[in-house]
Design a protein around this motif. Sequence first.
Motif, PDB file in Angstrom:
ATOM      1  N   TRP A  67      23.484 -41.628 -15.208  1.00  0.00           N
ATOM      2  CA  TRP A  67      23.890 -40.573 -14.273  1.00  0.00           C
ATOM      3  C   TRP A  67      25.158 -41.050 -13.592  1.00  0.00           C
ATOM      4  O   TRP A  67      25.140 -42.032 -12.854  1.00  0.00           O
ATOM      5  CB  TRP A  67      22.759 -40.333 -13.279  1.00  0.00           C
ATOM      6  CG  TRP A  67      22.987 -39.185 -12.324  1.00  0.00           C
ATOM      7  CD1 TRP A  67      23.973 -38.258 -12.349  1.00  0.00           C
ATOM      8  CD2 TRP A  67      22.170 -38.856 -11.190  1.00  0.00           C
ATOM      9  NE1 TRP A  67      23.835 -37.370 -11.314  1.00  0.00           N
ATOM     10  CE2 TRP A  67      22.737 -37.714 -10.595  1.00  0.00           C
ATOM     11  CE3 TRP A  67      21.020 -39.423 -10.641  1.00  0.00           C
ATOM     12  CZ2 TRP A  67      22.193 -37.126  -9.444  1.00  0.00           C
ATOM     13  CZ3 TRP A  67      20.482 -38.839  -9.504  1.00  0.00           C
ATOM     14  CH2 TRP A  67      21.049 -37.704  -8.916  1.00  0.00           C
ATOM     15  N   MET A  68      26.254 -40.357 -13.854  1.00  0.00           N
ATOM     16  CA  MET A  68      27.555 -40.758 -13.332  1.00  0.00           C
ATOM     17  C   MET A  68      27.895 -40.015 -12.051  1.00  0.00           C
ATOM     18  O   MET A  68      27.390 -38.911 -11.804  1.00  0.00           O
ATOM     19  CB  MET A  68      28.631 -40.476 -14.384  1.00  0.00           C
ATOM     20  CG  MET A  68      28.496 -41.311 -15.642  1.00  0.00           C
ATOM     21  SD  MET A  68      28.829 -43.051 -15.324  1.00  0.00           S
ATOM     22  CE  MET A  68      30.587 -42.986 -14.944  1.00  0.00           C
ATOM     23  N   PRO A  69      28.762 -40.593 -11.185  1.00  0.00           N
ATOM     24  CA  PRO A  69      29.238 -39.857 -10.016  1.00  0.00           C
ATOM     25  C   PRO A  69      29.858 -38.526 -10.444  1.00  0.00           C
ATOM     26  O   PRO A  69      30.670 -38.477 -11.364  1.00  0.00           O
ATOM     27  CB  PRO A  69      30.293 -40.797  -9.417  1.00  0.00           C
ATOM     28  CG  PRO A  69      29.896 -42.157  -9.887  1.00  0.00           C
ATOM     29  CD  PRO A  69      29.316 -41.958 -11.246  1.00  0.00           C
ATOM     30  N   GLY A  70      29.471 -37.456  -9.793  1.00  0.00           N
ATOM     31  CA  GLY A  70      29.927 -36.120 -10.161  1.00  0.00           C
ATOM     32  C   GLY A  70      29.007 -35.436 -11.145  1.00  0.00           C
ATOM     33  O   GLY A  70      29.078 -34.216 -11.311  1.00  0.00           O
ATOM     34  N   GLY A  71      28.139 -36.203 -11.807  1.00  0.00           N
ATOM     35  CA  GLY A  71      27.147 -35.613 -12.691  1.00  0.00           C
ATOM     36  C   GLY A  71      25.980 -35.061 -11.884  1.00  0.00           C
ATOM     37  O   GLY A  71      25.924 -35.199 -10.662  1.00  0.00           O
ATOM     38  N   TRP A  72      25.045 -34.433 -12.563  1.00  0.00           N
ATOM     39  CA  TRP A  72      23.957 -33.795 -11.829  1.00  0.00           C
ATOM     40  C   TRP A  72      22.674 -33.799 -12.645  1.00  0.00           C
ATOM     41  O   TRP A  72      22.697 -33.863 -13.870  1.00  0.00           O
ATOM     42  CB  TRP A  72      24.348 -32.363 -11.458  1.00  0.00           C
ATOM     43  CG  TRP A  72      24.666 -31.489 -12.641  1.00  0.00           C
ATOM     44  CD1 TRP A  72      25.821 -31.464 -13.358  1.00  0.00           C
ATOM     45  CD2 TRP A  72      23.806 -30.530 -13.253  1.00  0.00           C
ATOM     46  NE1 TRP A  72      25.747 -30.562 -14.373  1.00  0.00           N
ATOM     47  CE2 TRP A  72      24.521 -29.955 -14.343  1.00  0.00           C
ATOM     48  CE3 TRP A  72      22.515 -30.079 -12.995  1.00  0.00           C
ATOM     49  CZ2 TRP A  72      23.966 -28.988 -15.151  1.00  0.00           C
ATOM     50  CZ3 TRP A  72      21.970 -29.106 -13.810  1.00  0.00           C
ATOM     51  CH2 TRP A  72      22.699 -28.566 -14.866  1.00  0.00           C
ATOM     52  N   LEU A  73      21.548 -33.764 -11.933  1.00  0.00           N
ATOM     53  CA  LEU A  73      20.217 -33.646 -12.534  1.00  0.00           C
ATOM     54  C   LEU A  73      19.482 -32.529 -11.803  1.00  0.00           C
ATOM     55  O   LEU A  73      19.436 -32.528 -10.559  1.00  0.00           O
ATOM     56  CB  LEU A  73      19.429 -34.953 -12.395  1.00  0.00           C
ATOM     57  CG  LEU A  73      19.945 -36.183 -13.144  1.00  0.00           C
ATOM     58  CD1 LEU A  73      19.052 -37.377 -12.840  1.00  0.00           C
ATOM     59  CD2 LEU A  73      20.006 -35.932 -14.630  1.00  0.00           C
ATOM     60  N   GLY A  74      18.922 -31.597 -12.542  1.00  0.00           N
ATOM     61  CA  GLY A  74      18.243 -30.492 -11.870  1.00  0.00           C
ATOM     62  C   GLY A  74      17.442 -29.638 -12.821  1.00  0.00           C
ATOM     63  O   GLY A  74      17.075 -30.051 -13.925  1.00  0.00           O
ATOM     64  N   VAL A  75      17.190 -28.396 -12.401  1.00  0.00           N
ATOM     65  CA  VAL A  75      16.366 -27.484 -13.183  1.00  0.00           C
ATOM     66  C   VAL A  75      16.879 -26.060 -12.991  1.00  0.00           C
ATOM     67  O   VAL A  75      17.331 -25.678 -11.901  1.00  0.00           O
ATOM     68  CB  VAL A  75      14.881 -27.581 -12.757  1.00  0.00           C
ATOM     69  CG1 VAL A  75      14.691 -27.201 -11.301  1.00  0.00           C
ATOM     70  CG2 VAL A  75      13.999 -26.706 -13.649  1.00  0.00           C
ATOM     71  N   ASN A  76      16.846 -25.293 -14.065  1.00  0.00           N
ATOM     72  CA  ASN A  76      17.184 -23.873 -14.015  1.00  0.00           C
ATOM     73  C   ASN A  76      15.941 -23.117 -13.547  1.00  0.00           C
ATOM     74  O   ASN A  76      14.923 -23.101 -14.244  1.00  0.00           O
ATOM     75  CB  ASN A  76      17.647 -23.392 -15.388  1.00  0.00           C
ATOM     76  CG  ASN A  76      18.175 -21.971 -15.362  1.00  0.00           C
ATOM     77  OD1 ASN A  76      17.560 -21.062 -14.805  1.00  0.00           O
ATOM     78  ND2 ASN A  76      19.325 -21.768 -15.993  1.00  0.00           N
ATOM     79  N   LYS A  77      16.027 -22.514 -12.370  1.00  0.00           N
ATOM     80  CA  LYS A  77      14.853 -21.855 -11.798  1.00  0.00           C
ATOM     81  C   LYS A  77      14.479 -20.586 -12.541  1.00  0.00           C
ATOM     82  O   LYS A  77      13.356 -20.083 -12.396  1.00  0.00           O
ATOM     83  CB  LYS A  77      15.113 -21.548 -10.313  1.00  0.00           C
ATOM     84  CG  LYS A  77      15.278 -22.793  -9.466  1.00  0.00           C
ATOM     85  CD  LYS A  77      15.243 -22.502  -7.983  1.00  0.00           C
ATOM     86  CE  LYS A  77      16.470 -21.750  -7.533  1.00  0.00           C
ATOM     87  NZ  LYS A  77      16.517 -21.611  -6.057  1.00  0.00           N
ATOM     88  N   VAL A  78      15.385 -20.059 -13.358  1.00  0.00           N
ATOM     89  CA  VAL A  78      15.107 -18.830 -14.111  1.00  0.00           C
ATOM     90  C   VAL A  78      14.445 -19.159 -15.445  1.00  0.00           C
ATOM     91  O   VAL A  78      13.398 -18.607 -15.797  1.00  0.00           O
ATOM     92  CB  VAL A  78      16.394 -18.016 -14.331  1.00  0.00           C
ATOM     93  CG1 VAL A  78      16.091 -16.770 -15.160  1.00  0.00           C
ATOM     94  CG2 VAL A  78      17.017 -17.638 -12.992  1.00  0.00           C
ATOM     95  N   THR A  79      15.065 -20.089 -16.194  1.00  0.00           N
ATOM     96  CA  THR A  79      14.563 -20.400 -17.532  1.00  0.00           C
ATOM     97  C   THR A  79      13.582 -21.572 -17.560  1.00  0.00           C
ATOM     98  O   THR A  79      12.874 -21.775 -18.545  1.00  0.00           O
ATOM     99  CB  THR A  79      15.737 -20.732 -18.468  1.00  0.00           C
ATOM    100  OG1 THR A  79      16.378 -21.933 -17.999  1.00  0.00           O
ATOM    101  CG2 THR A  79      16.750 -19.599 -18.483  1.00  0.00           C
ATOM    102  N   GLY A  80      13.552 -22.364 -16.473  1.00  0.00           N
ATOM    103  CA  GLY A  80      12.704 -23.544 -16.459  1.00  0.00           C
ATOM    104  C   GLY A  80      13.303 -24.712 -17.218  1.00  0.00           C
ATOM    105  O   GLY A  80      12.628 -25.724 -17.438  1.00  0.00           O
ATOM    106  N   GLU A  81      14.558 -24.617 -17.628  1.00  0.00           N
ATOM    107  CA  GLU A  81      15.216 -25.678 -18.375  1.00  0.00           C
ATOM    108  C   GLU A  81      15.549 -26.841 -17.441  1.00  0.00           C
ATOM    109  O   GLU A  81      16.147 -26.651 -16.381  1.00  0.00           O
ATOM    110  CB  GLU A  81      16.505 -25.148 -19.008  1.00  0.00           C
ATOM    111  CG  GLU A  81      17.354 -26.206 -19.687  1.00  0.00           C
ATOM    112  CD  GLU A  81      18.725 -25.697 -20.081  1.00  0.00           C
ATOM    113  OE1 GLU A  81      19.506 -26.496 -20.630  1.00  0.00           O
ATOM    114  OE2 GLU A  81      19.016 -24.505 -19.827  1.00  0.00           O
TER     115      GLU A  81
END
Length: 820
Positions: free
Chosen positions: A160-174
């Motif tokens: 995980w690099m600075p400026g990168g992101w980790l998360g979830v799509n609340k619509v598709t669940g991806e």
Amino acid sequence: MEAKSNKSFSFLILISISILSHLSSATDTLYLGQSLSGNQTLVSQAGTFELGFFSPGNSINYYIGIWYKNIPTRDIIWVANRETPISNPSTSELKISELDGHLVLLNQSKLPVWSSNSTLSNTTGTRVAVLLDTGNLVLRNVSNSSTSTWQSFDHPTDTWMPGGWLGVNKVTGEFNSMTSWKTPEDPAPGPYTERMDPDGSNQYVFLYNNLEVYWSSGVWNGQYFGAVPGTREKTALMLSFVDGEVWKYATYTVTVPSVIARFVIDSSGQGKTWLWLNSSQQWQQIYTMPVAHCDVPSFCGAFAVCDERSSSSCSCYTGFQPASPHEWDSGEWVSGCVRRTRLQCSSNNTNGGDHEKDGFLEMQNVKLPSNPESINVSSAEECKSACVNNCSCTAYTYDTTCSIWQGDLRSLQQLYGGDTIVGGTLYLRLAASDLPSSSSSHKWVLAVVLSIVALLGLIFFVILGTIWLLRRMRKRGGSIMSGEGSLLHFTYTDLQHITKNFSEKLGGGGFGSVFKGTMPDSTTIAVKKLEGLRQGEKQFRAEVSTMGSIQHINLLRLRGFCCEGINRLLVYDYMSGGSLDNYLSPNSKVLDWSTRYRIILGIARGIAYLHEKCRECIIHCDIKPGNILLDAESCAKVADFGMAKLLGREFSRVLTTMRGTVGYLAPEWISGLPITPKVDVYSFGMMLFEIVSGQRNSSNSKSETFFPIWAAQRVTEGEIICLLDDRLKGDADMEELMRVCRTACWCIQEQELDRPSMGQVVLVLEGVLEVNTPPIPKTFQRLMQDDQQVPHFYNPLPITEHKEQSGNSEASVVSSQNDP
């Protein structure tokens, strides 16, 4: 017509030459019609990152990856074809597909093995791939370069690099998650993953095989994740959380341009934050989650036991050997262990006869593997029979209920008396030849015993003589026996003899008096007689065992102990340099600046180890010059750590009776707030002013006001040199002096959230992190406004008055030590 054709041919040649020269000059862009092969690479505009083919370690496979260009070690931050390696990079190529505009990797047979599968619009136009200085590879349409149709930051691998992101799509669940490498030499997806919690809460979790949660960050409270180190403090890394209509995710940035940082979930299953040190040309690990190796499922692989107190961390069960000796020798245990001898169990035999061929090894006090199968039986013997008659059964346990395990055993952990995890007894299935007490070995032992019996008569008189000699030795001072782990267990008579009946006193305090002693091998030791201790023997031994297992160059080593009746004594290494107290007076020996700075850095490293590197966080609670000892080479050793837990509620009484100690107490002690590691940070900051000035904070030789108030004013005004010990005559490294003084002022901030962690203090003192000018602590500001000279939490108070003000501070100490 022929001239026109020649012109077109010449134009094509020029285009080809232009394309080749573009690649050979290490451009950051891959154009439609170009390709990367062999040693060709893309280099970001500022020369920070490089993309190309690489082969990890001793692997014969090749991958497309991104790494830091100007760092000597090739640290891969992203891999394209981690599941589909190629064998020949010279005949393989990375290019933009002319059919669909995707970025594709073709193997030596020109078959696609990886594709970006970007979401492209139907608009026509030339597509390009660009490697940015953030380490992000983006795919763009030339006509609209501000919008990326695909980017590697959307598909992280293990970093995980600075400026990168980790998360979830609340619509598709991806989920946008990151997964460890399988091994350090195999980028294929491993069993460990970091992602947002599948239950929908705003926290991040580490998963084993996408099923078992073994670490969580704590829910985002609007400012930080509670269990993520450093998110509460102001550091070079700033973490933020975004909860939008479609996506919710976390991202982080680096606030200091000169800092190079990355976060990796490595093949061992631990998440690690790394900073690059230009001074030493190596990566510095600053945070690890979870801290303990054994908290990671299958950290040691199959059929291996994890032991936090062992130098090698992992070892094979009895009857097993490393599956990959090469990896185990290099400290990589994920491959686990395999049986030395195959089991003889046969599924055709159901009458229990296999019990004669295979047996069970009893393994006591272990954390049992997860996911057992419950068997409905009423006794331990029936539970054993259920496992015997099932050839897939590899182990069982019985504790009012029967549990068996089939197949590989993972996540077994050795426990000790001081561990909070409840252990059990596991019966591991082994071939008869691998059992320490098999029937064949019984016959061998019997033969040996019969042979030895013939010799007993010859040595009978030798035994009598030995007994007589031991009795004489005991009368002359007793015998020293091995105790808990590596600690020595002394009798009280031993220590009386060693210290000449406690005749040479080195010092004393609230915990007890310290005496000098000499071991039989002429080694000098220090013996502390604990006073007023009401702890039971079993608990005392458990706590002392924990203290003895803590080893660090800047922590005073505990050599042994004595526990006889009411006598409780601790035996330490003797420090010929004495305590730091001895150097804080006008007539004391003058320490040069380099020695002082080395002492300061040593103290910080020792406290940081207690807070962040031990299995359970240890809060010292009494950092002061008297508890800092120096060896013959002026190396600092933090002493008396673990006393808060060893003494329990008596610890608070000790602090109130030690008047000098109160000068280092954080405001939390008086207000009755729960005690955290930040109380040590506060005490450390107060002590820094004394080390810099060479005098006690209460001496007032430089000002009529309380010295830390005066010093804090000078720090905020940038007048650092006036804080330095006059005896040094300005001979000091001004950059180091500035770091120390600013750090001291940050450490004594009134609110604990404004103070740095000791790990951050170490990084500042090492020059890894920059430190800004701190504000004057709010407590000092109020005192300056009221024209008071000494803060209320510095002035020594009677016991009764202090207890009345501190409220539940006693309970807070015990609570924080038991559950840091």
